[in-house]
Scaffold this motif. Structure first.
Motif, PDB file in Angstrom:
ATOM      1  N   ALA A 627      44.404  33.338  37.433  1.00 15.15           N
ATOM      2  CA  ALA A 627      44.056  34.740  37.616  1.00 15.15           C
ATOM      3  C   ALA A 627      43.568  34.980  39.045  1.00 15.15           C
ATOM      4  O   ALA A 627      42.905  34.136  39.640  1.00 15.15           O
ATOM      5  CB  ALA A 627      42.980  35.134  36.622  1.00 15.15           C
ATOM      6  N   MET A 628      43.899  36.151  39.569  1.00 14.75           N
ATOM      7  CA  MET A 628      43.478  36.472  40.932  1.00 14.75           C
ATOM      8  C   MET A 628      41.993  36.830  40.942  1.00 14.75           C
ATOM      9  O   MET A 628      41.485  37.476  40.028  1.00 14.75           O
ATOM     10  CB  MET A 628      44.310  37.640  41.473  1.00 14.75           C
ATOM     11  N   ILE A 629      41.311  36.385  41.975  1.00 11.17           N
ATOM     12  CA  ILE A 629      39.904  36.765  42.165  1.00 11.17           C
ATOM     13  C   ILE A 629      39.723  37.183  43.627  1.00 11.17           C
ATOM     14  O   ILE A 629      40.600  36.895  44.460  1.00 11.17           O
ATOM     15  CB  ILE A 629      38.941  35.587  41.837  1.00 11.17           C
ATOM     16  N   HIS A 630      38.644  37.852  43.905  1.00 12.66           N
ATOM     17  CA  HIS A 630      38.312  38.223  45.297  1.00 12.66           C
ATOM     18  C   HIS A 630      39.456  38.969  45.956  1.00 12.66           C
ATOM     19  O   HIS A 630      39.690  38.816  47.153  1.00 12.66           O
ATOM     20  CB  HIS A 630      37.969  36.985  46.133  1.00 12.66           C
ATOM     21  N   SER A 631      40.214  39.724  45.187  1.00 16.71           N
ATOM     22  CA  SER A 631      41.412  40.354  45.720  1.00 16.71           C
ATOM     23  C   SER A 631      41.424  41.861  45.458  1.00 16.71           C
ATOM     24  O   SER A 631      42.432  42.420  45.029  1.00 16.71           O
ATOM     25  CB  SER A 631      42.665  39.713  45.114  1.00 16.71           C
ATOM     26  N   GLU A 632      40.303  42.506  45.705  1.00 13.86           N
ATOM     27  CA  GLU A 632      40.194  43.954  45.570  1.00 13.86           C
ATOM     28  C   GLU A 632      40.760  44.410  44.228  1.00 13.86           C
ATOM     29  O   GLU A 632      40.442  43.814  43.203  1.00 13.86           O
ATOM     30  CB  GLU A 632      40.877  44.653  46.750  1.00 13.86           C
ATOM     31  N   GLY A 633      41.664  45.383  44.261  1.00 16.25           N
ATOM     32  CA  GLY A 633      42.178  45.952  43.028  1.00 16.25           C
ATOM     33  C   GLY A 633      42.975  44.986  42.176  1.00 16.25           C
ATOM     34  O   GLY A 633      43.196  45.219  40.990  1.00 16.25           O
ATOM     35  N   PHE A 634      43.433  43.912  42.776  1.00 13.28           N
ATOM     36  CA  PHE A 634      44.242  42.959  42.016  1.00 13.28           C
ATOM     37  C   PHE A 634      43.397  41.918  41.291  1.00 13.28           C
ATOM     38  O   PHE A 634      43.926  41.121  40.521  1.00 13.28           O
ATOM     39  CB  PHE A 634      45.242  42.252  42.945  1.00 13.28           C
ATOM     40  N   THR A 635      42.116  41.913  41.566  1.00  9.63           N
ATOM     41  CA  THR A 635      41.249  40.935  40.925  1.00  9.63           C
ATOM     42  C   THR A 635      41.417  41.008  39.410  1.00  9.63           C
ATOM     43  O   THR A 635      41.412  42.103  38.840  1.00  9.63           O
ATOM     44  CB  THR A 635      39.790  41.179  41.330  1.00  9.63           C
ATOM     45  N   GLY A 636      41.601  39.861  38.797  1.00  7.15           N
ATOM     46  CA  GLY A 636      41.770  39.815  37.354  1.00  7.15           C
ATOM     47  C   GLY A 636      43.224  39.752  36.916  1.00  7.15           C
ATOM     48  O   GLY A 636      43.500  39.495  35.746  1.00  7.15           O
TER      49      GLY A 636
END
Length: 1064
Positions: A627-636
């Motif tokens: 899962a993406m983290i620390h990636s603004e709107g894409f986090t999660g």
RNA sequence: GCCGAAGUGGCGGAACUGGCAGACGCGCACGACUCAAAAUCGUGUUCCGCAAGGAGUGUGGGUUCGAUUCCCACCUUCGGCACCA
């Protein structure tokens, strides 16, 4: 007394007879089902063959003979891949014309093949160096030269179609199509520009021809190539291993020459996809896929931005300058604003720096950038973690973006990289090197500035020659960032949810350990250096991590911190928790830690700080999907959809697009040597012209001197009669032998046609090859090239199939029988080679024991695919079996053993079971067990003889079956015995015996009796016995009673026909 | 480092879909034939044990009534790839 078995007398006699009768000639097309079995095209060397070569020729011959008896029309041909360097080098050394050597060497091979009794259809013999063959190699070259790959049709098409389109509408539509279908990147040369119809029409014919070279399937281009200084020849990428030329072993040099290529890249996707349709060894398929190297991802455009503060930067202080910009003073929670501010600041591009060069690596997208660098990544989901960018030292934009302060260092580095040999560059575990260019790029997803470096771990030849570095999730970037102190920010969650935390002595209050125990959190208490006992905590799963954070916050002492690395990445201070989620956070955390604990003050990044603790090493970096983290709107965003979603979003934003990259490069075909197929091209006033097909073949002239020239020109260049042509100057390069072997298997269908390359009906009947057998060393060379030519010829309507070889099998190597011992005392066997003087030839084995014994042993030696040392005592063993067959067939009354029990019914059963085993084994390429089955059958005949069955009808049937099964393995002996037992010539034309299922069926079966899984007895029951009956007999058996005793069986399991297991 | 294949007697190697480990051959031992030898024919040959029995398919675990076979970790050998973003 029967005649003795003397193979030396029998074998030549039958070989002559078979040859005279053309016994093994393939039948006419269409009359029967066909079976095409082929050996890899051999290169006839002066040394002749060893027993190792026979390892594949014998089994294929057995299969060919077996299929003939099974009623198939079998094509089993042989020919020679005669062009090439070994013969040319021998010619120079022996001062003998290579044509003469070719005839001599290939005649010797034919002699050896015949000695082994191989059943080739000699009427189809071909030789690549004969002009009636290479004429058609040239013809195919011309078809490829006259074609291009139309991405919209996804197939090759006439180049004249392209010319028509260019004249009408230019090439923009083609480039746009490729842009939308990135699998097709390989159809056109990298860097080729799109042009309009007006531009095309305004070109001279010469310019037009030069432009078409970007598309032709056989084309000429100037590139850096691998130059073998020893053989004085250019070699293909596939022929270089570890920086050394495959054949000569010399270190290859880089050289820029104009060369001929085949555009195999246009077929990359089909070559990869169609591997699904073939029955090949898995490892070969894997190797081909790796070689093609398809990877999907995105191309992302990074603008080059300015950094006011950095203009003043001093060499050597880059790091500090960068950090200042990075917002070191930012407070927790403030980074977002800082970043926004910075974005505006850095969005002014360096307008006064103009690139004189068009964008190097977007041939297709033809992005007109002021100054931007496009990178290729397979992990667009990691974009938010891109903390720097790296260009290859050869990247054309390097000099344009380098700041004056950094110019000297960058140029020095480029010179260093240029001077490196491939070997140095590839040296294992090589320390990464690189220099900062002084420039910054804007990460399009968040507007942040990242420094641009130059480093030789980025290759110009792959992708765009530039990467975004995501050190938290790429091993190379991680190593580079650690070395140069660049920030490392994790942006993908660990899928294993493992986190670690090292609690320093004295950083928590006294109750912490008890709290951990109460929370059931795992830890080890162990010394931390020499400063006392710490807690080494490993956390698994979010719940544990959350609980741990809670505990830590409650127990951490003032002026201390604790970090969690791996699955969470946060730093716990007594006044709050800071996540390592941005460059600013990295700086803020590090500064706070430095203020608390001076030993970390030398660290440049937070990651460097935690990397100093070996406990953490295994959780600092990972390259998995998550899962993406620390990636603004894409986090999660979940790991399985992240790449896809980010790519789509990039495309919407106009910041990037989906891209496919292949590792495979154009196939370099020209060689600056004499002994090869001349390339049928004339260099005229308008550029490269195809030789008129009516003028083929372009014959290789006789020359006095074959020495290659040190200048890299072919010896043909020195022959005016060859070079001069009314239309211009002939091409003097010749083709590498890979061209010859890329289609020879087709020519066998119609080996001597002078009118056309082959009769379309014959090719449709015989091809593709049903079974192709040879060594694994050609996994990515010949086998990939031949597939490409097949597909191109399919596109052009020349052949009706897309894969040339339906099934492929690799035989194992045969090593020398002498055991050697290395320095460490380990034992090993060497390969057979002339230089080691350990070659065993089929000739010597045949002279002593006969071809049939050699054949039998080649099959029996081991599993077909296994590498194995030759055993000199193995051949006599097989010969003994042949002699036993001989005697039992001809003189069943001699040398009887003591009377034995063996019924006629049993003899029939063994005979018919052997047929079934033999068929199954041959079809599985289990030649060793097929021979074993024949040996067992022979042993049974001896037993039957001792039981008095000789002379019975069952005996006659069994002998008959034995001879038929032996015929493919030992064709001479079988033929001789067939004749001696009064049958009509030839056993090789007899139908294969049919197994009688009723005869093969067992009447009685032996059932194993187990107690608790251990064998305790065996019982014999009628095959028709039912389960209950068998269980009763088993329980009553002596062995079972002894071990079961008075206990009550818990379970009695019956495996039909096998065993009874009694569980107590 | 990554990918792939493989580890079974003194040796080469068998064992179909989880079901009697060691087929077949080599080597070795013994016996028959022979004045003798070779050849041939026959018997035996995984290890420990006189035997009953026990152990055993690279190592350690696991699943199963039962594992050479399936799962996990590791070791070794061979082959391929090797900064491919």
């Amino acid at each position: 007394m029967a005649d003795k078995y003397i193979p030396q007398e029998i074998e030549p006699r039958w070989q002559a007879r078979w040859e005279k009768d053309e016994l093994y000639k393939s039948g006419a097309e269409g009359e029967k089902p066909k079976y095409y079995i082929l050996d890899f095209y051999p290169y006839p060397s002066g040394e002749g063959m060893s027993v190792g070569h026979a390892r594949n020729y014998v089994p294929t011959d057995v299969i060919a003979r077996y299929y003939r008896m099974k009623g198939y029309n079998v094509l089993h041909p042989m020919g020679f891949d005669a062009f090439g360097l070994p013969t040319e080098n021998a010619a120079i050394k022996l001062k003998t014309n290579p044509h003469i050597l070719n005839e001599r060497y290939s005649a010797n091979y034919v002699r050896q093949y015949k000695l082994m009794g191989l059943s080739y259809d000699w009427s189809r013999l071909i030789n690549s160096a004969h002009d009636d063959y290479y004429r058609w190699t040239q013809w195919i070259f011309l078809q490829l030269f006259k074609s291009w790959y139309d991405p919209r049709l996804d197939k090759a098409a006439p180049i004249t179609d392209l010319e028509r389109e260019l004249a009408q509408s230019g090439s923009q539509a083609i480039f746009d199509y490729i842009d939308a279908h990135p699998e097709q990147v390989g159809v056109v040369a990298k860097g080729a520009p799109a042009i309009s119809a007006q531009q095309w029409n305004a070109m001279s014919r010469r310019e037009q021809n030069a432009y078409l070279m970007n598309f032709r399937l056989a084309f000429r281009a100037e590139t850096q190539v691998n130059w073998d200084p020893e053989d004085k020849v250019v070699v293909a990428d596939e022929e270089v291993e570890n920086g050394r030329a495959w054949r000569s072993g010399a270190l290859v040099e880089k050289k820029v020459i104009r060369q001929w290529f085949f555009r195999i890249t246009a077929y990359a996707d089909r070559l990869a996809n169609d591997l699904d349709t073939v029955d090949w060894p898995e490892r070969i398929v894997k190797m081909q896929r790796n070689w093609i190297g398809k990877s999907e991802g995105a191309e992302v455009k990074f603008e080059i931005g300015s950094q006011k503060s950095e203009v003043r930067s001093q060499k050597g202080e880059i790091r500090d300058q960068r950090l200042e910009i990075g917002g070191q003073k930012s407070e927790v929670g403030n980074q977002r604003q800082e970043a926004r501010g910075k974005r505006q600041e850095s969005q002014s591009p360096i307008s006064n720096l103009q690139s004189p060069i068009s964008h190097p690596e977007s041939p297709i997208s033809n992005l007109q950038s002021q100054l931007s660098v496009t990178v290729f990544t397979t992990r667009p989901d990691t974009l938010w973690g891109a903390t720097f960018m790296v260009l290859s030292p050869e990247h054309p934009l390097v000099s344009a973006i380098t700041t004056p302060e950094q110019r000297e260092a960058v140029e020095q580095y480029q010179a260093f990289a240029r001077g490196e040999t491939d070997e140095q560059r590839m040296a294992e575990q090589k320390e990464k090197t690189g220099v900062f260019t002084g420039a910054y790029a804007i990460n399009p997803v968040n507007g942040r500035s990242i420094p641009v470096w130059v480093a030789d771990y980025v290759l110009m030849s792959y992708g765009t020659g530039a990467i975004m570095a995501v050190p938290a999730h790429d091993e190379r970037d991680f190593a580079f960032a650690l070395k140069y102190g660049l920030p490392i920010i994790p942006v993908i969650d660990r899928p294993d949810r493992v986190a670690k935390s090292l609690v320093f002595p004295g950083s928590v209050d006294a109750g912490f350990r008890a709290a951990l125990d109460a929370a059931k959190i795992e830890y080890d208490a162990a010394p931390v250096g020499s400063i006392g006992e710490g807690l080494y905590v490993t956390l698994r799963g979010d719940e544990q991590i959350d609980r741990y954070i809670e505990l830590m916050r409650a127990h951490i002492l003032p002026n201390n911190w604790n970090e969690i690395v791996g699955a969470r990445w946060c730093f716990i201070f007594n006044d709050g928790v800071q996540e390592l989620d941005s460059v600013e956070a990295d700086r803020a955390i590090l500064n706070r830690c430095k203020a608390i604990y001076s030993p970390v003050s030398g660290n440049r990044t937070t990651m460097e700080m935690v990397n100093n603790l070996p406990f953490y090493r295994d959780v600092l970096f990972h390259a998995e999907y998550g899962a993406m983290i620390h990636s603004e709107g894409f986090t999660g965003t979940p790991g399985d959809v992240a790449r896809h979603r980010v790519t789509e979003w990039l495309a919407q934003q106009g910041a990037g697009k989906r891209r496919v990259n292949y590792k495979i490069r154009a196939w370099l075909i020209s060689r600056q040597r004499y002994w090869g197929t001349p390339i049928p091209i004339i260099h005229g006033a308008d550029g490269e012209l195809a030789v008129n097909e009516r003028e083929l073949p372009v014959r290789l002239p006789d020359v006095a001197n074959y020495e290659p020239t040190a200048t890299g020109e072919s010896p043909l260049a020195g022959i005016p009669e060859f070079v001069n042509h009314p239309q211009g100057r002939r091409e003097t390069d010749t083709m590498a032998t890979w061209a010859c072997s890329s289609w020879y298997f087709m020519r066998f269908a119609d080996a001597h046609n002078d009118e056309v390359i082959f009769d379309p009906q014959k090719i449709a009947y015989w091809l593709p090859v049903d079974m192709y057998v040879g060594g694994a060393e050609h996994a990515v060379l010949h086998l990939l090239y031949a597939r490409m030519w097949t597909k191109a010829l399919f596109d052009l309507g020349v052949v009706p199939f897309i894969e040339p070889f339906k099934s492929l099998r690799n035989q194992g190597l045969i090593l020398s029988p002498q055991k050697k011992t290395d320095e460490k005392g380990r034992e090993y066997f060497e390969k057979m080679s002339k230089s080691k003087g350990n070659i065993i030839t089929p000739d010597e084995v045949i002279a002593e024991h006969g071809a049939d014994a050699l054949r039998g042993y080649e099959m029996f030696i081991s599993d077909f695919a296994q590498t194995v040392p030759w055993s000199t005592s193995g051949v006599p063993g097989v010969r003994r079996w042949l002699e036993r067959v001989w005697r039992i067939v001809l003189a069943a009354d001699e040398d009887r053993g003591p009377a034995a029990e063996f019924s006629a019914r049993e003899l029939r059963r063994v005979a018919h079971q052997t047929i079934l085993r033999y068929e199954r084994d041959l079809e599985n390429f289990s030649f060793n067990t097929a021979v074993a089955a024949l040996m067992e059958f022979t042993n049974s005949l001896y037993k039957a003889r001792d039981a008095g069955l000789a002379g019975s009808p069952e005996w006659a049937e069994a002998v008959n079956i034995l001879l038929h099964l032996a015929a493919p393995v030992a064709p001479h002996m079988a033929e001789e015995l067939w004749e001696k037992t009064g049958h009509a010539y030839s056993i090789h034309q007899q139908p294969f015996p049919k197994a009688d299922a009723a005869a093969a069926k067992e009447d009685e079966i032996t059932i194993a009796v187990q107690v608790n899984g251990k064998l305790r007895d065996r019982i014999v029951v009628p095959a028709s016995a039912g389960e209950e009956h068998i269980k009763q007999v088993a329980l009553a058996s002596e062995g079972a009673r002894r071990f079961v005793g008075s206990a009550q069986p818990k379970m009695v399991r019956y495996v039909p026909g096998r065993l009874v297991n009694i569980v107590v």
